[in-house]
Write an enzyme that holds these catalytic residues in place. Sequence first.
Site, short mmCIF file in Angstrom:
data_model
loop_
_atom_site.label_atom_id
_atom_site.label_comp_id
_atom_site.label_asym_id
_atom_site.label_seq_id
_atom_site.Cartn_x
_atom_site.Cartn_y
_atom_site.Cartn_z
N LYS A 204 9.90 6.16 -12.46
CA LYS A 204 10.44 7.44 -12.91
C LYS A 204 11.94 7.33 -13.17
O LYS A 204 12.45 7.74 -14.19
CB LYS A 204 10.13 8.51 -11.87
CG LYS A 204 10.63 9.88 -12.25
CD LYS A 204 10.24 10.94 -11.25
CE LYS A 204 10.94 12.25 -11.58
NZ LYS A 204 10.69 13.31 -10.62
N GLU A 210 13.07 -2.54 -6.09
CA GLU A 210 11.89 -3.40 -6.09
C GLU A 210 11.35 -3.59 -7.50
O GLU A 210 11.03 -4.71 -7.93
CB GLU A 210 10.78 -2.77 -5.22
CG GLU A 210 11.07 -2.69 -3.75
CD GLU A 210 11.76 -1.41 -3.31
OE1 GLU A 210 12.49 -0.79 -4.14
OE2 GLU A 210 11.59 -1.00 -2.16
N GLY A 265 7.29 11.91 -8.29
CA GLY A 265 6.72 10.56 -8.32
C GLY A 265 5.31 10.51 -7.75
O GLY A 265 4.39 9.94 -8.34
N ARG A 266 5.11 11.11 -6.58
CA ARG A 266 3.79 11.00 -5.92
C ARG A 266 2.75 11.93 -6.55
O ARG A 266 1.60 11.93 -6.14
CB ARG A 266 3.93 11.24 -4.42
CG ARG A 266 4.63 12.52 -4.03
CD ARG A 266 4.99 12.53 -2.55
NE ARG A 266 5.81 13.68 -2.20
CZ ARG A 266 7.13 13.73 -2.31
NH1 ARG A 266 7.80 12.70 -2.76
NH2 ARG A 266 7.79 14.82 -1.94
N GLU A 351 5.30 11.70 2.58
CA GLU A 351 6.57 11.85 1.85
C GLU A 351 6.79 13.32 1.50
O GLU A 351 7.93 13.77 1.34
CB GLU A 351 6.56 10.98 0.58
CG GLU A 351 7.95 10.71 0.04
CD GLU A 351 8.02 9.62 -1.01
OE1 GLU A 351 8.61 8.56 -0.75
OE2 GLU A 351 7.47 9.83 -2.11
N HIS A 382 -15.77 -0.90 13.62
CA HIS A 382 -15.71 -2.17 14.35
C HIS A 382 -14.28 -2.55 14.66
O HIS A 382 -13.99 -3.72 14.95
CB HIS A 382 -16.42 -3.26 13.54
CG HIS A 382 -17.84 -2.89 13.27
ND1 HIS A 382 -18.86 -3.15 14.17
CD2 HIS A 382 -18.40 -2.19 12.25
CE1 HIS A 382 -20.00 -2.66 13.67
NE2 HIS A 382 -19.74 -2.06 12.52
N LYS A 493 17.73 2.88 1.41
CA LYS A 493 18.05 2.29 0.09
C LYS A 493 19.54 1.96 0.02
O LYS A 493 19.94 0.90 -0.44
CB LYS A 493 17.72 3.29 -1.03
CG LYS A 493 16.24 3.47 -1.31
CD LYS A 493 16.07 4.37 -2.54
CE LYS A 493 14.64 4.83 -2.67
NZ LYS A 493 14.43 5.77 -3.77
O1 F6P Z 1 11.67 5.77 -2.46
C1 F6P Z 1 10.73 6.75 -2.64
C2 F6P Z 1 10.44 6.97 -4.08
O2 F6P Z 1 11.50 7.63 -4.67
C3 F6P Z 1 9.13 7.70 -4.29
O3 F6P Z 1 9.25 9.04 -4.14
C4 F6P Z 1 8.75 7.23 -5.65
O4 F6P Z 1 7.41 7.48 -5.93
C5 F6P Z 1 9.10 5.78 -5.56
O5 F6P Z 1 10.27 5.75 -4.79
C6 F6P Z 1 9.30 5.07 -6.85
O6 F6P Z 1 10.30 5.67 -7.62
P1 F6P Z 1 10.46 5.33 -9.16
O7 F6P Z 1 9.20 5.75 -9.85
O8 F6P Z 1 11.64 6.10 -9.60
O9 F6P Z 1 10.66 3.84 -9.29
#
Ligand code: F6P
Length: 527
Positions: A204, A210, A265-266, A351, A382, A493
């Site tokens: 987003k 990452e 995002g979620r 979240e 199990h 972060k």
């Molecule tokens: O760090 C949390 C977060 O901001 C989530 O809310 C989001 O889904 C995820 O990181 C990834 O964010 P982006 O889509 O901006 O890479």
Amino acid sequence: MSTRTNLPSWQKLEALANERGAISAQFREDPHRADNFCSAACGIRLDYSKTAINAAVREQLLTLAEDCKLASMMQAMRHGDKINSSEQRAVLHIALRDRQGNFAADYGSGIYSQVQEQLANLARISEAVRNGQWRGHTGKSIRQVVNIGIGGSDLGPRMVCDALRDYNRGGPKAYFASNVDETHLPTILQGLNPEETLFSISSKTFTTQETMCNARLARAWLMAHYQDDSAIAAHCIAVTSNVEAATEFGIDAANLLSFWEWVGGRFSLWSTIGFPIAAALGYERFCELLDGAHDMDQHFFSAEWAENLPILLALAGIWHNNFCGYHTLGVIPYNDALSLLPMYLQQLDMESNGKSIDRDGLAVDYATGPVLWGQNGSNGQHAFFQSLHQGTQVVPLEIVFALHRETNNPQQHRILLANLFAQSNAFMAGQPAAEGEPYTEYPGDKPNIVVALDELTPRRLGALVALYEHKIFVQGVVWNINSFDQWGVQLGKRLANEIGTDFSNPPANLDPGTLALIAWVDHQLTK
Ligand code: F6P
């Protein structure tokens, strides 16, 4: 005292919780309990009879929702009001799946047409990939889509592609690279042919560390193969609401799918973030998923609250968390295809509702979102079920399953279902100890809610996910928290960026324990 705990409905619920009897006694008192505490909509049957919720409790829970102004918050969401107040954003994932524009009069026709335009882009690119019109740099068609994204830009599409794997008939295989661990993406790429691979860089913000690291790795992998910059455009698309950053990264404008800041995002799997779903399963299947979610939206906004699945599921969770003192929630899918559901719901729920400052900026004096965890049945039986049956913690469970209509092995499907029935019964009813063997006692009285789908289709899965989205929203309203921001992820972060990669010179303001840890790692890595 907060605006919640001093409500008469809250206080009545506390009294009702103190005097509640065993769940099994409720079945004796009400012979029709199995029907009276069960509702169904959109192909989903919600059975909350194996909880201590009786008619009086349900009535008070519904009053509590009313007292917390749920109705006006639902309207505010639907009208695109900025209910994500800390970020001053509307929360309109319902618009993403409103393909006929049934709610558009509320949230605005401008938004409706923007959504349809992006859906058309999604259809164009995903269909080109599927029908072979999209060619790699050497003219080969695409056989695998590798999604690079994390959190909401990973978990939803990943869970859906896995749950609906039987619907991938000849489409490209979808892979998901999320972890910044430098082995994750390369492990996926082992054995893949770059000439038949399309990367979807999904973020987003297009700033997430990452995702950016993995996107650079992907580009390097392509370059190592082609040694030609111009090859990148044929093998990379971006999905983002930060078009500028994606363009700067080098993504061709024609290969950009966008979405909007009002999509959290979620809550974004319904947007162009769903590209891997459309590419792997087909755009039509993706639309069925959207339609299923819209089925649930319509139910949520129109059904009586006493029959309203998201509201009932939310209130059952409030009952367990705030009045019975059970602060975790186990989600146990009894379908292998739904194995990733707990992981997906972990982000969606924790979240959203893992907050302790309310909408008025005050610290809450009651529990908010539970610790959500889980694993599929029968595997869990199990592993950790021992503790659920005989341990000292009571963990309310949500047992989710879908019937297999078409199966080559109906007998084995019935064995799985028999295990589910056995567990649901055992948790609630328990069993007395055998003479002289106290360790054989099952105390029972463990609440479990059963969420049953009449089949696992894209449409049903859409409805299931929307059920959980609305459940979480309703709970956030009752807890008076903003379910749509996530400030709790920022500190880590920032610190990770400040620490950087030179461990010989960490920021001095870190705590002594962490500094010692960094020094040890630095010594190990450099000796
Ligand atoms: O760090 C949390 C977060 O901001 C989530 O809310 C989001 O889904 C995820 O990181 C990834 O964010 P982006 O889509 O901006 O890479």
